[in-house]
Each structure stands twice: as structure tokens, then as C-alpha cells.
Design a protein around this motif. Structure first.
Motif, PDB file in Angstrom:
ATOM      1  N   THR A 208    -105.330  57.750  75.335  1.00  0.00           N
ATOM      2  CA  THR A 208    -105.640  57.547  76.742  1.00  0.00           C
ATOM      3  C   THR A 208    -104.496  56.807  77.426  1.00  0.00           C
ATOM      4  O   THR A 208    -103.783  56.030  76.794  1.00  0.00           O
ATOM      5  N   GLU A 210    -105.408  55.162  80.248  1.00  0.00           N
ATOM      6  CA  GLU A 210    -106.211  54.262  81.084  1.00  0.00           C
ATOM      7  C   GLU A 210    -105.859  52.813  80.782  1.00  0.00           C
ATOM      8  O   GLU A 210    -105.904  52.374  79.634  1.00  0.00           O
ATOM      9  N   ASP A 215    -112.434  51.575  80.139  1.00  0.00           N
ATOM     10  CA  ASP A 215    -112.304  53.014  80.382  1.00  0.00           C
ATOM     11  C   ASP A 215    -111.692  53.759  79.194  1.00  0.00           C
ATOM     12  O   ASP A 215    -111.507  54.973  79.249  1.00  0.00           O
ATOM     13  N   ARG A 216    -111.371  53.051  78.121  1.00  0.00           N
ATOM     14  CA  ARG A 216    -110.667  53.696  77.004  1.00  0.00           C
ATOM     15  C   ARG A 216    -111.601  54.361  76.006  1.00  0.00           C
ATOM     16  O   ARG A 216    -111.165  55.234  75.249  1.00  0.00           O
TER      17      ARG A 216
END
Length: 304
Positions: A208, A210, A215-216
Motif C-alpha cells: 500500500t 497509504e 488505512d493500510r
């Protein structure tokens, strides 16, 4: 407590309280760490020379307070080189420039375990000669971390860039690209962000881009944010504040499949250098422009 004097390149560096234990579970002392930096210093300074340095200090050992020190301390000898570094928010820092093993030993006397350095050099602070991707795990296993490093290598080589890999001695791996000093940090960071975005799109369950941890979703963060003015990265062969005293170790790509982030310790490095040499010894000769890679990245990810 005892002191120890280490004679180096013209300087006698006293290590006070040399028998003070910094790694309680392993019994490693301040004197042991100073001696380690004495032994590997000639190799390590290849990666600190001409760069502003910040020290990660543990004067009371790794279970005590962590101090991240940018400015030169009052106890720094006059022979240690230093440089004034402008801060974006105004003002300046006066930072150490580590050009010789003597400086590493002095820093060890101050309880510094880990030197961190800029990605640019003091004669042109605005233009980095390194680009780094810090593969920052959430709660990932070593196989996933190795896979993340290989994915990063493939995308970088797909756009025409040479790649080097290092165990961090901490949680993950670093993938590094040597650069010609053509672009500002802003331009390099935007390019790195584009690479991180491609990686996250190709391997959305593993990687990711992010920034927010929430949010990961358990994925490995391809941290490109270190490619910014005044940000630092751990210097190769540096000691980390973890049990067993692991080190940040440059390795070859074929070694990666057997490597772990903390797979090398202070006890391993001198012998490895004696028999294997410095894996990154030719890194400066591979410095590359981002001009054509930027065009290729735009083809992979329009808008990058």
C-alpha cells in the motif's frame, strides 16, 4: 566505571564508562559498540561522508530513553567536521558530518547507537543522490517482506533503474537507487510516489501507498516519504537498538531469499567484510538520471 582510549587516525578518542551495559539481554557495553565502530568504520564512513548526520542515542541503554539528536552536542571535539543546515521552517541546525571512523567512536561514547544520514550531500543539499523505499511492515512475516522487496526491484528495473537492497536491522528492508544529482527532492519524491502507487496497484493485497496506518489494512507500506529535504535514513552497517544488536546490512539480491531484517549482528559484520567485502562498494558508479525512467513510469501510470 572504566574508560577506554581508542587510537585512530591521529586522534585519541576516550570512551568513558566503557563497561556500561547498553544491551542488557546480551551484555554488550558502550565499549563493545565503540570497538565495533572502530572495526567497521572505514567501510561505514563511505555512506556518511559529506552528509549531514543525526544520532539516535541511548545513553542509558536500549531500554532507556531514546534521543534523536540533530545538532552537534557541546562535548563534540573541535576536530569533528560540522555543517550548518538551513531548516525549511527557518533557522539552522549545526550537524555532524562523519568523515572518519574517529567520529563514529566519539558518537558511540555519547551513547549513539545509530547514525542516520541525509539522502543528499552538503555541497548540494537540495538535490539527492539517493532514492530510498522503506518497506514498512504492519504485522507481516519475513516471506511477505522479501516478496515486497522483489516487487519493488522489478518495477524499478522495469523503468530502467539499478537497485540495491539492505536489511534494516529493525522491521523491514530498504530498496535504494543511486541517482545523478539532477532533480530536487520534490521531483524525486513525486517520482517515488508514482513507483509506490504502481506497486500498490499491482499487489493490492500485499502493498500500500497509504500514509495513514488505519488505512493500510495489514499491508506493507511502501514508504517513499523519506525522499524529502532533511529526512534521513539509517546508514549501512549501523547498530540498531534491538536485542542481539542487529545491524543494517547491505546484501545482494540473491541473498534476499534467505535474509531477515535482523539477520546480521555486530558479531557478524567484521568477518563478513573481511571475507565478502562491501556489497555496495560500487553503488556510486551506478548513479542514474530519472529522465527516461520518468517517461517509462508515465506509461505505467499516467499522471505520475
Amino acid at each position: 566505571m572504566s574508560s577506554r582510549t581508542i587510537q585512530l587516525g591521529g586522534h585519541r578518542v576516550e570512551v568513558s564508562r566503557a563497561d556500561k551495559v547498553l544491551f542488557p539481554r546480551d551484555g554488550l557495553t558502550k565499549g563493545d559498540i565503540a570497538e565495533y565502530y572502530h572495526r567497521v568504520g572505514t567501510t561505514l564512513v563511505r555512506y556518511t561522508k559529506d552528509r549531514p548526520l543525526a544520532s539516535e542515542r541511548y545513553p542509558d541503554g536500549i531500554e532507556g530513553q531514546r534521543i534523536f539528536q540533530k545538532n552537534v552536542s557541546e562535548r563534540t571535539p573541535r576536530w569533528v567536521r560540522r555543517v550548518e543546515v538551513p531548516k525549511r521552517e527557518g533557522g539552522r541546525n549545526l550537524q555532524v558530518v562523519c568523515e572518519e571512523p574517529d567520529t563514529l567512536v566519539h558518537l558511540a561514547d555519547q551513547g549513539s547507537l545509530t547514525p542516520h544520514v541525509w539522502l543528499s550531500r552538503i555541497d548540494d543539499l537540495e538535490r539527492p543522490d539517493r532514492m530510498v523505499f522503506d518497506l514498512d511492515p504492519s504485522d507481516n512475516g519475513v516471506e511477505e517482506l522479501r516478496s515486497a522487496a522483489h516487487h519493488t526491484r522489478r518495477v524499478l528495473e522495469e523503468v530502467g533503474l539499478p537497485t540495491f537492497v539492505m536489511t534494516t536491522g529493525s522491521r523491514g528492508f530498504h530498496v535504494l537507487v543511486p541517482l545523478r544529482r539532477e532533480d530536487t527532492f520534490h521531483r524525486v519524491r513525486e517520482f517515488a510516489r508514482g513507483i509506490a502507487t504502481v506497486l500498490s496497484e499491482r499487489s493490492p493485497e500485499l502493498l500500500t501507498a497509504e500514509q495513514r496506518k488505519e488505512d493500510r489494512a495489514g499491508r506493507i507500506f511502501v514508504d517513499y516519504l523519506r525522499n524529502s529535504y532533511a529526512q534521513t535514513t539509517v546508514a549501512p552497517y549501523s547498530v540498531r537498538a534491538r536485542n542481539t544488536a542487529p545491524v543494517a546490512m547491505p546484501i545482494s539480491w540473491h541473498e534476499l531469499d534467505e535474509a531477515s531484517p535482523r539477520g546480521f549482528t555486530v558479531g557478524d559484520v567484521p568477518q563478513r567484510l573481511a571475507t565478502h567485502g562491501d556489497e555496495w562498494s560500487g553503488i556510486g558508479n551506478r548513479a542514474t538520471s530519472l529522465t527516461r525512467p520518468r517517461q517509462r513510469l508515465a506509461e505505467l501510470h499516467p499522471g505520475s
